[in-house]
Design an enzyme around this catalytic site. Sequence first.
Site, PDB file in Angstrom:
ATOM      1  NE  ARG A 112      21.872   7.827 -16.615  1.00 45.01           N
ATOM      2  CZ  ARG A 112      23.049   7.574 -17.564  1.00 45.01           C
ATOM      3  NH1 ARG A 112      23.372   6.259 -16.903  1.00 45.01           N
ATOM      4  NH2 ARG A 112      24.040   8.190 -18.397  1.00 45.01           N
ATOM      5  CE1 TYR A 126      -1.847   0.270  -7.788  1.00 45.55           C
ATOM      6  CE2 TYR A 126      -0.104  -0.039  -9.333  1.00 45.55           C
ATOM      7  CZ  TYR A 126      -0.794   0.847  -8.890  1.00 45.55           C
ATOM      8  OH  TYR A 126      -0.349   2.209  -9.521  1.00 45.55           O
ATOM      9  CG  ASP A 183       4.665  -4.371  -3.981  1.00 41.20           C
ATOM     10  OD1 ASP A 183       4.399  -3.292  -2.572  1.00 41.20           O
ATOM     11  OD2 ASP A 183       3.966  -3.770  -4.598  1.00 41.20           O
ATOM     12  CE  LYS A 218       0.883   3.794  -3.273  1.00 42.30           C
ATOM     13  NZ  LYS A 218       1.175   4.118  -4.005  1.00 42.30           N
TER      14      LYS A 218
HETATM   15  N1  PLP Z   1       2.889  -1.741  -5.459  1.00 44.90           N
HETATM   16  C1  PLP Z   1       1.582  -0.950  -4.235  1.00 44.90           C
HETATM   17  C2  PLP Z   1       1.007  -2.398  -3.227  1.00 44.90           C
HETATM   18  C3  PLP Z   1       0.946  -0.144  -4.922  1.00 44.90           C
HETATM   19  O1  PLP Z   1      -0.019  -0.016  -4.286  1.00 44.90           O
HETATM   20  C4  PLP Z   1       1.633   0.695  -5.559  1.00 44.90           C
HETATM   21  C5  PLP Z   1       0.867   1.936  -5.967  1.00 44.90           C
HETATM   22  O2  PLP Z   1      -0.765   2.413  -5.702  1.00 44.90           O
HETATM   23  C6  PLP Z   1       2.520   0.543  -6.308  1.00 44.90           C
HETATM   24  C7  PLP Z   1       3.169  -0.995  -6.575  1.00 44.90           C
HETATM   25  C8  PLP Z   1       3.467   1.254  -7.482  1.00 44.90           C
HETATM   26  O3  PLP Z   1       3.838   1.932  -6.501  1.00 44.90           O
HETATM   27  P1  PLP Z   1       3.973   3.997  -7.397  1.00 44.90           P
HETATM   28  O4  PLP Z   1       2.894   4.530  -7.497  1.00 44.90           O
HETATM   29  O5  PLP Z   1       4.904   4.210  -6.411  1.00 44.90           O
HETATM   30  O6  PLP Z   1       4.272   3.493  -9.041  1.00 44.90           O
END
Ligand code: PLP
Length: 384
Positions: A52, A104, A176, A201
């Site tokens: 971990r 998001y 982000d 992504k």
């Molecule tokens: N940030 C953005 C801009 C996203 O589009 C997403 C998911 O679609 C996330 C964070 C969260 O990521 P995860 O689905 O890997 O938890």
Amino acid sequence: MKLTSRARFSTVCLHAGQDPDPATGAIITPIYQTSTYVQEALGRHKGFEYARTQNPTRMALERNLAAIEGGKAAFAFASGMAAIGAIATLLQSGDHVVVSDNTYGGTFRLFDKVLRRYQLSFTYVDTSKLDEVERAFTKTTRMLFVETPTNPVMRLTDLRAAADLAHAHQVRLVVDNTFASPYVQRPIEFGADLVTHSTTKYLNGHSDSVGGVVIAVRDEDIEWLKFVQNAEGAILSPFDSWLVLRGTKTLPLRMQQHNANGMALAEFLAGHPKVQRVYYPGLTSHPDHDIARRQMSGYGGMVCFDLDGRYDRAARVYDRLQVVKRAASLGGIESLISMPVLTSQWGHTDEQLRAAGVTRGMLRLSVGLEDAADLVADLDQALG
Ligand code: PLP
């Protein structure tokens, strides 16, 4: 591998953080699928005690991603949401955060439904308007959390100006960077203190892993995130770390194709008589196009378009597509389509939709790596 500070982006993506395996010389970092490490004698070990806390595959990915984003250290988590959750632990109860209003939906859910229970408060503003951001700052604001481009209307925030504003108020700028990818935009170069990604992504890019990362520059943040990653334990697995490491090797090539296909589809849609509006920062008609030219190299693969605000028409186009697949998520090799009213803006009232600039007739494309002509033909037949 020791790269010189002059190494170009593609070289960094391919090599940073990775040495040939010390045991065998294997050129690809192995998947160290182990839970613990044997000590030679009491307290004598090779720097690895428990998986971990330390895992060589994950640590190679973390070094790689820190170099790619131009940060000092990176921490990989089990999902993008776990990464954002770790960033939130830098806050203390009573702190206030200013957030992009089109952030998001999962981030909004975490902030609004979970973290508000711990006496944290959040104000959502259009961060493309920095005067609104400044007005939202209070004495307790500790963080400005920005997404640029936003989902689905692709508004941009001027990162350098946002960093200057945040720092003038002793506020951390967190970006982000999931929608853009570090090929297109590297927020730390503009002054961001922390960058986060859903590695699910573009970084992994192959639609076969869920993960997240935080990249940091300040020593005190690095020390805390390292502690929290181990304390909370939401680590990225060795196999997922290996997948993302494989993904970043081709990030520049994939992003070049995402950029080219994104532009081709945006231009096609902008010229189509049935399409009322296209949201893509590469189009000169985009309200933030000048910012895009300053801080992005290429405009990415996310394109949103609106027929005429009508759900039934958008649903018909959605159902008729054949090459483009109907699925949530983005940033993978294959083109995906989703309807914001059924995903990111699910359950929003008409008033909330209006405030977010979203209509029931909007469609969001994550443009993949197929031949652009096939994608254009698919959209053409679906719109027809
Ligand atoms: N940030 C953005 C801009 C996203 O589009 C997403 C998911 O679609 C996330 C964070 C969260 O990521 P995860 O689905 O890997 O938890």
